[in-house]
Design a protein around this motif. Structure first.
Motif, PDB file in Angstrom:
ATOM      1  N   LYS A 109     -42.035  -4.982 -57.493  1.00  0.00           N
ATOM      2  CA  LYS A 109     -41.691  -5.363 -56.129  1.00  0.00           C
ATOM      3  C   LYS A 109     -41.081  -6.761 -56.075  1.00  0.00           C
ATOM      4  O   LYS A 109     -40.094  -6.995 -55.364  1.00  0.00           O
ATOM      5  CB  LYS A 109     -42.935  -5.287 -55.247  1.00  0.00           C
ATOM      6  CG  LYS A 109     -43.458  -3.870 -55.068  1.00  0.00           C
ATOM      7  CD  LYS A 109     -44.695  -3.837 -54.183  1.00  0.00           C
ATOM      8  CE  LYS A 109     -45.201  -2.407 -54.026  1.00  0.00           C
ATOM      9  NZ  LYS A 109     -46.415  -2.337 -53.190  1.00  0.00           N
ATOM     10  N   PHE A 163     -40.724  -0.087 -50.364  1.00  0.00           N
ATOM     11  CA  PHE A 163     -41.699  -0.860 -49.603  1.00  0.00           C
ATOM     12  C   PHE A 163     -42.321  -0.048 -48.470  1.00  0.00           C
ATOM     13  O   PHE A 163     -43.491  -0.218 -48.156  1.00  0.00           O
ATOM     14  CB  PHE A 163     -41.049  -2.132 -49.063  1.00  0.00           C
ATOM     15  CG  PHE A 163     -40.839  -3.175 -50.124  1.00  0.00           C
ATOM     16  CD1 PHE A 163     -41.874  -3.980 -50.550  1.00  0.00           C
ATOM     17  CD2 PHE A 163     -39.591  -3.339 -50.723  1.00  0.00           C
ATOM     18  CE1 PHE A 163     -41.688  -4.931 -51.538  1.00  0.00           C
ATOM     19  CE2 PHE A 163     -39.394  -4.289 -51.710  1.00  0.00           C
ATOM     20  CZ  PHE A 163     -40.449  -5.092 -52.123  1.00  0.00           C
ATOM     21  N   THR A 164     -41.554   0.837 -47.848  1.00  0.00           N
ATOM     22  CA  THR A 164     -42.115   1.606 -46.745  1.00  0.00           C
ATOM     23  C   THR A 164     -43.043   2.701 -47.249  1.00  0.00           C
ATOM     24  O   THR A 164     -44.146   2.889 -46.717  1.00  0.00           O
ATOM     25  CB  THR A 164     -41.000   2.242 -45.892  1.00  0.00           C
ATOM     26  OG1 THR A 164     -40.140   3.028 -46.729  1.00  0.00           O
ATOM     27  CG2 THR A 164     -40.193   1.162 -45.197  1.00  0.00           C
ATOM     28  N   ARG A 165     -42.669   3.407 -48.304  1.00  0.00           N
ATOM     29  CA  ARG A 165     -43.496   4.504 -48.794  1.00  0.00           C
ATOM     30  C   ARG A 165     -44.717   4.003 -49.551  1.00  0.00           C
ATOM     31  O   ARG A 165     -45.783   4.604 -49.493  1.00  0.00           O
ATOM     32  CB  ARG A 165     -42.674   5.447 -49.666  1.00  0.00           C
ATOM     33  CG  ARG A 165     -41.569   6.149 -48.885  1.00  0.00           C
ATOM     34  CD  ARG A 165     -40.852   7.175 -49.735  1.00  0.00           C
ATOM     35  NE  ARG A 165     -39.775   7.799 -48.982  1.00  0.00           N
ATOM     36  CZ  ARG A 165     -39.050   8.809 -49.434  1.00  0.00           C
ATOM     37  NH1 ARG A 165     -39.281   9.305 -50.630  1.00  0.00           N
ATOM     38  NH2 ARG A 165     -38.078   9.321 -48.697  1.00  0.00           N
ATOM     39  N   SER A 166     -44.582   2.906 -50.282  1.00  0.00           N
ATOM     40  CA  SER A 166     -45.729   2.390 -51.013  1.00  0.00           C
ATOM     41  C   SER A 166     -46.784   1.834 -50.076  1.00  0.00           C
ATOM     42  O   SER A 166     -47.961   1.772 -50.415  1.00  0.00           O
ATOM     43  CB  SER A 166     -45.283   1.302 -52.000  1.00  0.00           C
ATOM     44  OG  SER A 166     -44.704   0.211 -51.307  1.00  0.00           O
ATOM     45  N   SER A 167     -46.370   1.427 -48.875  1.00  0.00           N
ATOM     46  CA  SER A 167     -47.338   0.927 -47.908  1.00  0.00           C
ATOM     47  C   SER A 167     -48.081   2.058 -47.199  1.00  0.00           C
ATOM     48  O   SER A 167     -49.133   1.850 -46.601  1.00  0.00           O
ATOM     49  CB  SER A 167     -46.629   0.061 -46.858  1.00  0.00           C
ATOM     50  OG  SER A 167     -45.716   0.836 -46.105  1.00  0.00           O
ATOM     51  N   ARG A 168     -47.538   3.271 -47.286  1.00  0.00           N
ATOM     52  CA  ARG A 168     -48.164   4.412 -46.619  1.00  0.00           C
ATOM     53  C   ARG A 168     -49.139   5.168 -47.507  1.00  0.00           C
ATOM     54  O   ARG A 168     -50.071   5.778 -47.044  1.00  0.00           O
ATOM     55  CB  ARG A 168     -47.089   5.397 -46.134  1.00  0.00           C
ATOM     56  CG  ARG A 168     -46.189   4.819 -45.060  1.00  0.00           C
ATOM     57  CD  ARG A 168     -45.074   5.806 -44.738  1.00  0.00           C
ATOM     58  NE  ARG A 168     -44.098   5.245 -43.821  1.00  0.00           N
ATOM     59  CZ  ARG A 168     -42.949   5.831 -43.511  1.00  0.00           C
ATOM     60  NH1 ARG A 168     -42.656   7.004 -44.055  1.00  0.00           N
ATOM     61  NH2 ARG A 168     -42.103   5.266 -42.672  1.00  0.00           N
ATOM     62  N   ARG A 204     -31.171   0.487 -49.772  1.00  0.00           N
ATOM     63  CA  ARG A 204     -31.791   1.760 -49.427  1.00  0.00           C
ATOM     64  C   ARG A 204     -32.985   2.043 -50.332  1.00  0.00           C
ATOM     65  O   ARG A 204     -34.049   2.481 -49.870  1.00  0.00           O
ATOM     66  CB  ARG A 204     -30.769   2.889 -49.531  1.00  0.00           C
ATOM     67  CG  ARG A 204     -31.311   4.245 -49.092  1.00  0.00           C
ATOM     68  CD  ARG A 204     -30.180   5.262 -49.005  1.00  0.00           C
ATOM     69  NE  ARG A 204     -29.501   5.438 -50.284  1.00  0.00           N
ATOM     70  CZ  ARG A 204     -28.425   6.194 -50.448  1.00  0.00           C
ATOM     71  NH1 ARG A 204     -27.875   6.796 -49.403  1.00  0.00           N
ATOM     72  NH2 ARG A 204     -27.876   6.325 -51.639  1.00  0.00           N
ATOM     73  N   PHE A 224     -35.872  -0.311 -49.424  1.00  0.00           N
ATOM     74  CA  PHE A 224     -36.511   0.105 -48.177  1.00  0.00           C
ATOM     75  C   PHE A 224     -37.473   1.261 -48.422  1.00  0.00           C
ATOM     76  O   PHE A 224     -38.610   1.276 -47.915  1.00  0.00           O
ATOM     77  CB  PHE A 224     -35.443   0.513 -47.160  1.00  0.00           C
ATOM     78  CG  PHE A 224     -36.004   1.037 -45.868  1.00  0.00           C
ATOM     79  CD1 PHE A 224     -36.517   0.164 -44.916  1.00  0.00           C
ATOM     80  CD2 PHE A 224     -36.017   2.405 -45.608  1.00  0.00           C
ATOM     81  CE1 PHE A 224     -37.033   0.654 -43.726  1.00  0.00           C
ATOM     82  CE2 PHE A 224     -36.528   2.890 -44.425  1.00  0.00           C
ATOM     83  CZ  PHE A 224     -37.042   2.007 -43.481  1.00  0.00           C
ATOM     84  N   ARG A 225     -37.058   2.219 -49.230  1.00  0.00           N
ATOM     85  CA  ARG A 225     -37.930   3.355 -49.531  1.00  0.00           C
ATOM     86  C   ARG A 225     -39.151   2.906 -50.321  1.00  0.00           C
ATOM     87  O   ARG A 225     -40.268   3.401 -50.092  1.00  0.00           O
ATOM     88  CB  ARG A 225     -37.156   4.407 -50.316  1.00  0.00           C
ATOM     89  CG  ARG A 225     -36.088   5.121 -49.506  1.00  0.00           C
ATOM     90  CD  ARG A 225     -35.304   6.084 -50.374  1.00  0.00           C
ATOM     91  NE  ARG A 225     -34.261   6.764 -49.619  1.00  0.00           N
ATOM     92  CZ  ARG A 225     -33.339   7.541 -50.162  1.00  0.00           C
ATOM     93  NH1 ARG A 225     -33.325   7.738 -51.471  1.00  0.00           N
ATOM     94  NH2 ARG A 225     -32.422   8.123 -49.409  1.00  0.00           N
TER      95      ARG A 225
END
Length: 287
Positions: free
Chosen positions: A187, A257-262, A251, A254-255
């Motif tokens: 990251k 950081f957003t998916r790893s946070s979910r 792109r 973004f995928r």
């Protein structure tokens, strides 16, 4: 001139072969042929990037007059680096060939069985990068060495520093190869890649126009109207792929950081972990 070209022709492939042999045979490592090839290619790209960036800084910082001042390192490094782009086309193909044979790779099932078929598949997938390297050798090299008439070394030096984004791109590829997409290092490296790519590749050309406008006392928005159409065309052609690659990197980031946070990381074939095999591989070397 020929001696510098010969030195580059020996240095980059030689460094690749030396690194590959060390990774394969040093006790405690003994990597497979495929792993050694892929990591060695990244190493050579990073070394070239650091050399180009260092040369660029030396050249740019030594030019008080950004048009008339000259530095011997400008033409010398261009000659030295030309063989790298030829070598790198081969190195990228070897990386592609071995990655297709990695168990679990997203394209392994459809991997070509023969070198000729793999070459055609490689050229289709990496067409933009191969075209970039071919243009660097057949167009940018002769223009930079024979048609500048000793002017604009400052601008050439600044353009060399675009390679500063390459080491983080190469590290990202290695981390993906070893399924480390879930780590903090990946990251942090991704954020560093975004920043360096944006600053040293996307903002590069606006800065060159700004520097010339300040030198010639021309408002920034009027510079494209005052320089030759060849300069504008060249800048547009060089900047277009940078914008495309930057959009892929954004792109992918973004995928990530957003998916790893979910959700927590799973296998390497999951969407969260596989995002950047296309995004980061689209950018090279770098360079």
């Amino acid at each position: 001139m020929l001696s510098i070209l010969a030195a580059g022709s020996v240095f980059f492939p030689g460094l690749f072969l030396l690194s590959k042999q060390c990774l394969k045979y040093i006790p405690g490592l003994r990597w497979s042929e495929g792993d050694a090839v892929i990591v060695s290619a990244r190493l050579v790209s990073s070394v070239q990037a650091l050399m180009a960036s260092s040369a660029g800084y030396i050249i740019a910082s030594s030019c008080d007059d950004i048009i008339e001042d000259q530095h011997w390192l400008t033409s010398s490094y261009i000659l030295f680096a030309v063989p790298y782009f030829v070598y790198d086309i081969y190195a990228m193909f070897m990386c592609y060939w071995y990655k297709l044979r990695v168990k679990g790779h997203e394209e392994a099932a459809a991997a070509p069985k023969h070198v000729g078929s793999a070459l055609l598949s490689y050229l289709r997938r990496e067409f933009l990068m191969v075209l970039h390297h071919v243009v660097m050798v057949t167009v940018c090299f002769p223009v930079s060495v024979f048609l500048r008439h000793g002017k604009g070394d400052y601008f050439q030096g600044v353009m060399f520093m675009a390679e500063l984004s390459t080491p983080s791109v190469c590290l990202g590829k290695i981390l993906i190869q070893y399924k480390q997409q879930h780590t903090l290092l990946h990251k942090v490296n991704g954020a560093l890649m975004l920043v360096t790519f944006f600053v040293f590749r996307v903002l590069l050309f606006p800065y060159l126009y700004y520097a010339y406008g300040r030198y010639a006392s021309i408002p920034f928005h009027l510079v494209p109207l005052r320089v030759s159409w060849q300069c504008n065309l060249g800048a547009a052609l060089l900047m277009a792929p940078q914008l495309y690659w930057f959009s892929l990197i954004c792109r992918g980031a973004f995928r990530l950081f957003t998916r790893s946070s979910r959700r927590p990381p799973t296998s390497s074939s999951s969407p969260a972990n596989g995002y950047s095999m296309r995004s980061i591989e689209a950018e090279s070397s770098a360079h």
